[in-house]
Design a protein around this motif. Structure first.
Motif, PDB file in Angstrom:
ATOM      1  N   LYS A  43       0.827  -1.211   0.000  1.00  0.00           N
ATOM      2  CA  LYS A  43       0.000   0.000   0.000  1.00  0.00           C
ATOM      3  C   LYS A  43       0.860   1.260   0.000  1.00  0.00           C
ATOM      4  O   LYS A  43       0.599   2.204  -0.764  1.00  0.00           O
ATOM      5  CB  LYS A  43      -0.914  -0.023   1.217  1.00  0.00           C
ATOM      6  N   ASN A  44       1.903   1.285   0.813  1.00  0.00           N
ATOM      7  CA  ASN A  44       2.769   2.466   0.883  1.00  0.00           C
ATOM      8  C   ASN A  44       3.482   2.719  -0.442  1.00  0.00           C
ATOM      9  O   ASN A  44       3.601   3.871  -0.877  1.00  0.00           O
ATOM     10  CB  ASN A  44       3.805   2.281   1.999  1.00  0.00           C
ATOM     11  N   LEU A  45       3.948   1.650  -1.074  1.00  0.00           N
ATOM     12  CA  LEU A  45       4.623   1.826  -2.354  1.00  0.00           C
ATOM     13  C   LEU A  45       3.657   2.283  -3.429  1.00  0.00           C
ATOM     14  O   LEU A  45       4.010   3.087  -4.304  1.00  0.00           O
ATOM     15  CB  LEU A  45       5.311   0.520  -2.770  1.00  0.00           C
ATOM     16  N   GLY A  46       2.414   1.783  -3.377  1.00  0.00           N
ATOM     17  CA  GLY A  46       1.415   2.262  -4.329  1.00  0.00           C
ATOM     18  C   GLY A  46       1.155   3.749  -4.156  1.00  0.00           C
ATOM     19  O   GLY A  46       1.067   4.505  -5.147  1.00  0.00           O
ATOM     20  N   GLU A  47       1.044   4.184  -2.911  1.00  0.00           N
ATOM     21  CA  GLU A  47       0.847   5.616  -2.650  1.00  0.00           C
ATOM     22  C   GLU A  47       2.080   6.414  -3.067  1.00  0.00           C
ATOM     23  O   GLU A  47       1.949   7.547  -3.564  1.00  0.00           O
ATOM     24  CB  GLU A  47       0.560   5.825  -1.163  1.00  0.00           C
ATOM     25  N   LEU A  48       3.278   5.827  -2.882  1.00  0.00           N
ATOM     26  CA  LEU A  48       4.504   6.522  -3.275  1.00  0.00           C
ATOM     27  C   LEU A  48       4.553   6.717  -4.790  1.00  0.00           C
ATOM     28  O   LEU A  48       4.908   7.808  -5.274  1.00  0.00           O
ATOM     29  CB  LEU A  48       5.714   5.725  -2.806  1.00  0.00           C
ATOM     30  N   ILE A  49       4.176   5.692  -5.548  1.00  0.00           N
ATOM     31  CA  ILE A  49       4.164   5.816  -7.008  1.00  0.00           C
ATOM     32  C   ILE A  49       3.139   6.879  -7.435  1.00  0.00           C
ATOM     33  O   ILE A  49       3.405   7.704  -8.327  1.00  0.00           O
ATOM     34  CB  ILE A  49       3.852   4.459  -7.669  1.00  0.00           C
ATOM     35  N   ASP A  50       1.962   6.863  -6.809  1.00  0.00           N
ATOM     36  CA  ASP A  50       0.947   7.879  -7.141  1.00  0.00           C
ATOM     37  C   ASP A  50       1.458   9.282  -6.827  1.00  0.00           C
ATOM     38  O   ASP A  50       1.188  10.230  -7.580  1.00  0.00           O
ATOM     39  CB  ASP A  50      -0.340   7.596  -6.359  1.00  0.00           C
ATOM     40  N   GLY A  74      18.260  16.302 -18.643  1.00  0.00           N
ATOM     41  CA  GLY A  74      18.908  15.022 -18.846  1.00  0.00           C
ATOM     42  C   GLY A  74      19.337  14.327 -17.578  1.00  0.00           C
ATOM     43  O   GLY A  74      19.921  13.259 -17.630  1.00  0.00           O
ATOM     44  N   ALA A  75      19.062  14.918 -16.414  1.00  0.00           N
ATOM     45  CA  ALA A  75      19.474  14.309 -15.153  1.00  0.00           C
ATOM     46  C   ALA A  75      18.496  13.217 -14.738  1.00  0.00           C
ATOM     47  O   ALA A  75      17.364  13.154 -15.232  1.00  0.00           O
ATOM     48  CB  ALA A  75      19.562  15.376 -14.065  1.00  0.00           C
ATOM     49  N   VAL A  76      18.943  12.385 -13.817  1.00  0.00           N
ATOM     50  CA  VAL A  76      18.085  11.326 -13.284  1.00  0.00           C
ATOM     51  C   VAL A  76      16.962  11.954 -12.484  1.00  0.00           C
ATOM     52  O   VAL A  76      17.174  12.891 -11.702  1.00  0.00           O
ATOM     53  CB  VAL A  76      18.919  10.380 -12.395  1.00  0.00           C
ATOM     54  N   LEU A  77      15.748  11.444 -12.665  1.00  0.00           N
ATOM     55  CA  LEU A  77      14.603  11.985 -11.940  1.00  0.00           C
ATOM     56  C   LEU A  77      14.771  11.736 -10.443  1.00  0.00           C
ATOM     57  O   LEU A  77      15.146  10.636 -10.023  1.00  0.00           O
ATOM     58  CB  LEU A  77      13.314  11.317 -12.432  1.00  0.00           C
ATOM     59  N   PRO A  78      14.492  12.734  -9.599  1.00  0.00           N
ATOM     60  CA  PRO A  78      14.666  12.549  -8.143  1.00  0.00           C
ATOM     61  C   PRO A  78      13.801  11.425  -7.590  1.00  0.00           C
ATOM     62  O   PRO A  78      14.170  10.793  -6.606  1.00  0.00           O
ATOM     63  CB  PRO A  78      14.248  13.908  -7.569  1.00  0.00           C
ATOM     64  N   SER A  79      12.656  11.180  -8.201  1.00  0.00           N
ATOM     65  CA  SER A  79      11.766  10.140  -7.682  1.00  0.00           C
ATOM     66  C   SER A  79      12.423   8.767  -7.722  1.00  0.00           C
ATOM     67  O   SER A  79      12.115   7.892  -6.906  1.00  0.00           O
ATOM     68  CB  SER A  79      10.470  10.113  -8.496  1.00  0.00           C
ATOM     69  N   CYS A  80      13.357   8.571  -8.659  1.00  0.00           N
ATOM     70  CA  CYS A  80      14.019   7.274  -8.764  1.00  0.00           C
ATOM     71  C   CYS A  80      14.858   6.985  -7.523  1.00  0.00           C
ATOM     72  O   CYS A  80      14.788   5.905  -6.933  1.00  0.00           O
ATOM     73  CB  CYS A  80      14.893   7.254 -10.015  1.00  0.00           C
ATOM     74  N   ALA A  81      15.640   7.986  -7.105  1.00  0.00           N
ATOM     75  CA  ALA A  81      16.440   7.805  -5.888  1.00  0.00           C
ATOM     76  C   ALA A  81      15.545   7.605  -4.675  1.00  0.00           C
ATOM     77  O   ALA A  81      15.841   6.779  -3.800  1.00  0.00           O
ATOM     78  CB  ALA A  81      17.360   9.003  -5.688  1.00  0.00           C
ATOM     79  N   ASP A  82      14.445   8.339  -4.607  1.00  0.00           N
ATOM     80  CA  ASP A  82      13.516   8.183  -3.479  1.00  0.00           C
ATOM     81  C   ASP A  82      12.956   6.762  -3.426  1.00  0.00           C
ATOM     82  O   ASP A  82      12.805   6.180  -2.332  1.00  0.00           O
ATOM     83  CB  ASP A  82      12.376   9.189  -3.594  1.00  0.00           C
ATOM     84  N   LEU A  83      12.641   6.209  -4.585  1.00  0.00           N
ATOM     85  CA  LEU A  83      12.089   4.850  -4.622  1.00  0.00           C
ATOM     86  C   LEU A  83      13.088   3.841  -4.065  1.00  0.00           C
ATOM     87  O   LEU A  83      12.730   2.988  -3.240  1.00  0.00           O
ATOM     88  CB  LEU A  83      11.722   4.483  -6.064  1.00  0.00           C
ATOM     89  N   ILE A  85       6.798  -7.684  -4.219  1.00  0.00           N
ATOM     90  CA  ILE A  85       6.296  -6.305  -4.162  1.00  0.00           C
ATOM     91  C   ILE A  85       7.276  -5.363  -4.860  1.00  0.00           C
ATOM     92  O   ILE A  85       6.875  -4.471  -5.621  1.00  0.00           O
ATOM     93  CB  ILE A  85       6.070  -5.878  -2.698  1.00  0.00           C
ATOM     94  N   PHE A  86       8.572  -5.547  -4.618  1.00  0.00           N
ATOM     95  CA  PHE A  86       9.577  -4.723  -5.288  1.00  0.00           C
ATOM     96  C   PHE A  86       9.459  -4.858  -6.800  1.00  0.00           C
ATOM     97  O   PHE A  86       9.532  -3.858  -7.532  1.00  0.00           O
ATOM     98  CB  PHE A  86      10.979  -5.147  -4.842  1.00  0.00           C
ATOM     99  N   GLN A  87       9.292  -6.081  -7.276  1.00  0.00           N
ATOM    100  CA  GLN A  87       9.163  -6.297  -8.721  1.00  0.00           C
ATOM    101  C   GLN A  87       7.951  -5.564  -9.282  1.00  0.00           C
ATOM    102  O   GLN A  87       8.015  -4.930 -10.342  1.00  0.00           O
ATOM    103  CB  GLN A  87       9.055  -7.799  -9.006  1.00  0.00           C
ATOM    104  N   LYS A  88       6.849  -5.647  -8.562  1.00  0.00           N
ATOM    105  CA  LYS A  88       5.608  -5.017  -9.015  1.00  0.00           C
ATOM    106  C   LYS A  88       5.786  -3.513  -9.207  1.00  0.00           C
ATOM    107  O   LYS A  88       5.405  -2.962 -10.254  1.00  0.00           O
ATOM    108  CB  LYS A  88       4.502  -5.297  -8.002  1.00  0.00           C
ATOM    109  N   TYR A  89       6.407  -2.865  -8.239  1.00  0.00           N
ATOM    110  CA  TYR A  89       6.493  -1.404  -8.304  1.00  0.00           C
ATOM    111  C   TYR A  89       7.682  -0.929  -9.125  1.00  0.00           C
ATOM    112  O   TYR A  89       7.701   0.230  -9.546  1.00  0.00           O
ATOM    113  CB  TYR A  89       6.510  -0.816  -6.887  1.00  0.00           C
ATOM    114  N   LEU A  90       8.653  -1.789  -9.385  1.00  0.00           N
ATOM    115  CA  LEU A  90       9.660  -1.440 -10.389  1.00  0.00           C
ATOM    116  C   LEU A  90       9.018  -1.353 -11.771  1.00  0.00           C
ATOM    117  O   LEU A  90       9.302  -0.437 -12.552  1.00  0.00           O
ATOM    118  CB  LEU A  90      10.788  -2.470 -10.385  1.00  0.00           C
TER     119      LEU A  90
END
Length: 858
Positions: free
Chosen positions: A454-461, A481-490, A516-521
């Motif tokens: 649930k937390n990862l789903g909310e994080l992706i949203d 061209g930089a890496v999106l900050p959300s990627c590091a947060d994930l 779960i990690f696979q799903k949200y990747l």
């Protein structure tokens, strides 16, 4: 003959042995010796007494006899050597005394005399040896006769000593058994503890005498006394510490302390029974206070359980610490039994109230429990875990987090999430109490896994909402061209979840968390990366060349803006970072999970989602889709210029000038797009190289196809097209570094593709420029320059020259006739293959053509 000589030698031995005092003194002066055997007044009896001064020394008689025999053999060898040497010396002397003029008869006579004398000496020597042997045997016999009585006395003494010792042991055993029975009746456990151990030790000496009725009777009395002691001690403890529900009437006493010492000597089951009853009675209050129906039993008040046992352990140390022997480790046993009871009670309670378990409550209970287990590890050694009289651990306890990282959850992460790739920390010391209580929470960790889902789903949203609110990275800034900050947060969140779960369990819950990690990747790849790639057509979910092109001449094609190009590059860089970090995540998960489950952790599919393995936009990866978008955008921008090229009236061109406007347009688009893409992919240079290769692999075949559409072409028109082609070739060779202040040589793989493709375009135009008369020379020249056996390509060349259909038919027939016969063999295919001109040859031809064009222009 040797035996006869020895007998004769022995007969004369007595006469030779008795030497005069003067001779004896001379011998002692020449050959001094301390050996008693060499003395003239040698006395055999005194010598034997010297060798065996006591009765105990007779035990070495065999060794002494062997030494004397060895000495006799050595003397025999020495005498034999001396006699032989003396005989040789005498013989040599006689030979020398014969003189030079002696005859052979005289020599033979001297030799015979020498042999006779040698034989006599040998006989004397054998006689002496024989006599020595006889005397040695007599001496040995004398020694045996002397020591025979001594040996008998020694055996008698040994038997007597054994009998006396056995009688003493028997006396001690009989007296000890009587005392033991009396002390048992009087409960004198202090004296019994010492006496019982001695009686048991003495009884061991009589194991081989158990066939004797009296000994067997004493052994049975000892066993009966031990049995009575065990029953009596258990009764004393039952009286002092009654069962649950009764008031305690006794307490620690000297009697019970001594009884514990006796229990150490008795059957181990007595000791185990005492420990079991005492611990059960000591923890009886705990079972009443924390029953299932009590509010204090639920997880939110789990601290009270551990506070209660801490008080009980302190109370035990104060009241009963000296009653039980230190090696019984009673404090640790009480704590271990408390843990077993608590695990069982909590498991039963959580099964009954499973719907009331929330993730915060569960984590709170687990944290308090693991803290308590850590406290036990600091206080106790865990030596009683394997022999505890209570319940034993269900499974062997193993460290579940061999590479424990920071548990605070406050770690900051760098742009590349260095925590996932930092060197491994040394293993923490093993905690033997880990899981002794907390193992009961493992069946309910699905609550934690669902919470993380649930937390990862909310994080992706939230990532999706933030991207929409903040928009794509701005061009011309460091964000482009930089890496999106959300990627590091994930991945920071992934790391915290992985560390926390490994502290809770390294079994099936880790596999569930990996799922779960696979799903949200995948969701991150679809919603954040692929979902935010610029769309070029509203009619389809993907990008097609046809949707990018407008076939009307002069029309402008919808190109990506600079911001959109930066966004594509940023998404590509983010996907590349996700690819590398996902691989590190997989390795980290395999380190933390139990070894039998390692094979079930596989993130290859998620890595493929980010990588360049697939090229289809609808089912391909993020990186391949991003590169394809960049290629198709630049490719589509060049399409109008190529369309304009194919529709120009090349037959009416009158002179060769500068490069055509369509070439300028193509170069302009390249100069607009490529520097932006190169700058934004500076951190992932390999993907910029892939972009360049994919672009030329798309552009060059399209350019050649548009060349075929240019028809008819005059000689001057073909020369102009050849000049344009060379200009494009030069630009394409420099495409990777175009617009850059730093000139970097293009990769060899890229240069090879450009040279091969554009050289083919130049060869096509050269063939078009060649006269078609005579036909044979034209066809041979085509085959030599293009090395293409396809009749369709040849017909396109004829169309470009503007030949009529009747002329084309004869040309085609001649072309088929002039084609070389393909080599036969297993590796040859149905199509014709030709060797293309080398780049050096083509470069030389181009230079000649440029000179020709300049002359015509002048």
């Amino acid at each position: 003959m040797m035996e006869d000589e020895e007998l004769e030698f022995v007969e004369d031995f007595d006469a030779i042995l008795h030497l005069t005092p003067e001779v004896q003194l001379a011998i002692e002066q020449v050959f001094p010796s301390q050996d008693p055997l060499d003395r003239a007044d040698f006395n055999a009896v005194e010598y034997i007494n010297t060798l065996f001064p006591t009765e105990q020394s007779l035990a070495n008689i065999d060794e002494v006899v062997n030494k004397i025999r060895l000495k006799i053999r050595r003397l025999d060898d020495n005498i034999r050597t001396v006699v032989r040497g003396q005989t040789n010396v005498g013989q040599d002397g006689r030979q020398m005394g014969l003189g030079v003029g002696a005859s052979s008869k005289d020599f033979m006579a001297v030799t015979e005399r020498a042999l006779e004398e040698a034989q006599i000496a040998i006989q004397q020597l054998f006689g002496k040896i024989k006599d020595i042997k006889d005397k040695a045997e007599k001496s040995e016999q004398m020694v045996k006769e002397i020591t025979r009585d001594i040996k008998q006395l020694d055996h008698a003494k040994r038997n007597l000593t054994t009998s006396i010792t056995t009688l003493n042991h028997l006396h001690m055993l009989a007296g000890g058994v009587d005392s033991l029975e009396a002390m048992t009746r009087k409960r004198q456990y202090g004296e019994v503890a010492n006496l019982l151990q001695g009686v048991v030790n003495v009884l061991e000496h009589f194991q081989k005498y158990m066939g004797i009725p009296q000994i067997r009777q004493l052994s049975e009395r000892v066993k009966a006394a031990q049995s009575e002691l065990g029953t009596q001690i258990l009764a004393d403890f039952d009286e002092a510490f009654p069962a649950q529900g009764s008031k305690r009437t006794g307490g620690p006493s000297i009697v019970l302390r001594d009884a514990c010492l006796v229990a150490n000597v008795l059957d181990p089951r007595i000791k185990q029974e005492i420990i079991k009853k005492f611990i059960r009675q000591h923890l009886s209050e705990y079972l009443v206070l924390f029953q299932e129906n009590q509010d204090v039993a639920w997880l939110d008040k789990i601290d009270r359980r551990y506070a209660w046992i801490k008080r009980q352990l302190v109370d035990y140390e104060e009241k009963y610490g000296r009653m039980f022997p230190e090696e019984w480790c009673m404090t640790e046993r009480i704590a271990v039994e408390f843990c077993h009871i608590t695990r069982t009670e909590l498991a039963k309670l959580m099964r009954a109230r499973a719907r009331e378990i929330e993730v915060k409550l569960l984590l709170f209970a687990i944290q308090r429990t693991t803290n308590f287990e850590g406290l036990l590890a600091k206080r106790f050694s865990g030596s009683t875990l394997s022999d505890s009289p209570g319940k034993r651990p269900e499974t062997p306890l193993e460290p579940t987090n061999p590479f424990l990282e920071d548990e605070s959850g406050e770690d900051s992460v760098s742009e590349k999430d260095e925590d996932l790739v930092r060197p491994k920390k040394p293993k923490t010391p093993e905690n033997p109490f880990h899981g002794i209580v907390s193992k009961c929470f493992e069946p309910h960790l699905y609550v934690y896994i669902e919470s993380q889902d649930k937390n990862l789903g909310e994080l992706i949203d939230r990532f999706v909402a933030d991207f929409r609110a903040q928009g794509p990275p701005k061009s011309g800034t460091e964000e482009g061209g930089a890496v999106l900050p959300s990627c590091a947060d994930l991945f920071v969140y992934y790391k915290k979840c992985m560390v926390q779960c490994s502290q809770l369990s390294t079994g099936e819950p880790m596999i569930a968390l990996t799922t779960i990690f696979q799903k949200y990747l995948r969701e991150y790849a679809w919603k954040i990366l692929s979902g935010n790639l610029p769309k070029t057509s509203s009619n389809s979910g993907g990008l097609t060349i046809s949707s990018l092109l407008k076939e009307k001449e002069g029309s402008e094609v919808a190109k990506f803006t600079t911001e959109e190009l930066c966004l594509i590059c940023s998404i590509l860089s983010t996907a590349e970072y996700c690819l590398a970090t996902t691989q590190q995540l997989e390795e980290k998960l395999k380190e933390k999970v139990d070894k039998p489950l390692m094979e079930r952790i596989n993130l290859t599919g998620e890595m493929d989602t980010f990588s360049t393995y697939n090229c289809c936009y609808l089912c391909g990866s993020v990186i391949s889709n991003s590169i394809q978008l960049l290629v198709q955008d630049l490719d589509a921008a060049c399409d109008p210029a190529l369309t304009a090229m194919s529709k120009m009236p090349w037959q009416s061109v009158e002179h060769v000038g500068d490069q055509s406007p369509y070439v300028t347009s193509v170069i302009m688009h390249i100069k607009q797009n490529v520097p932006i893409i190169r700058d934004n992919l500076a951190a992932t240079r390999k993907y910029f190289t892939q972009f360049c290769i994919k672009f030329i692999n798309s552009f060059i075949p399209k350019f050649i196809n548009h060349l075929f559409r240019c028809k008819p072409i005059s000689m001057v028109g073909a020369e102009q097209l050849l000049l344009d082609t060379h200009s494009l070739k030069t630009v394409l060779l420099d495409l990777p570094s175009i617009g850059s202040q730093v000139i970097r040589k293009a990769p060899a793989s890229y240069t090879k593709i450009v040279v091969k493709g554009m050289t083919r375009a130049e060869m096509i135009l050269k063939v078009v420029m060649a006269p078609h008369e005579p036909p044979v020379i034209f066809v041979d020249n085509y085959i030599k320059l293009l090395a293409d056996g396809n009749p369709e390509t040849f017909q396109k060349i004829l169309d470009m020259k503007g030949l009529k259909r009747s002329e084309q038919s004869s040309m085609l027939e001649l072309f088929r006739q002039r084609l070389p016969t393909p080599p036969s063999g297993p590796d040859t295919g149905p199509s014709m293959s030709f060797s293309a001109p080398t780049p050096e040859q083509e470069s030389s031809r181009i230079r000649k053509l440029e000179k020709l064009i300049k002359k015509r222009i002048q």
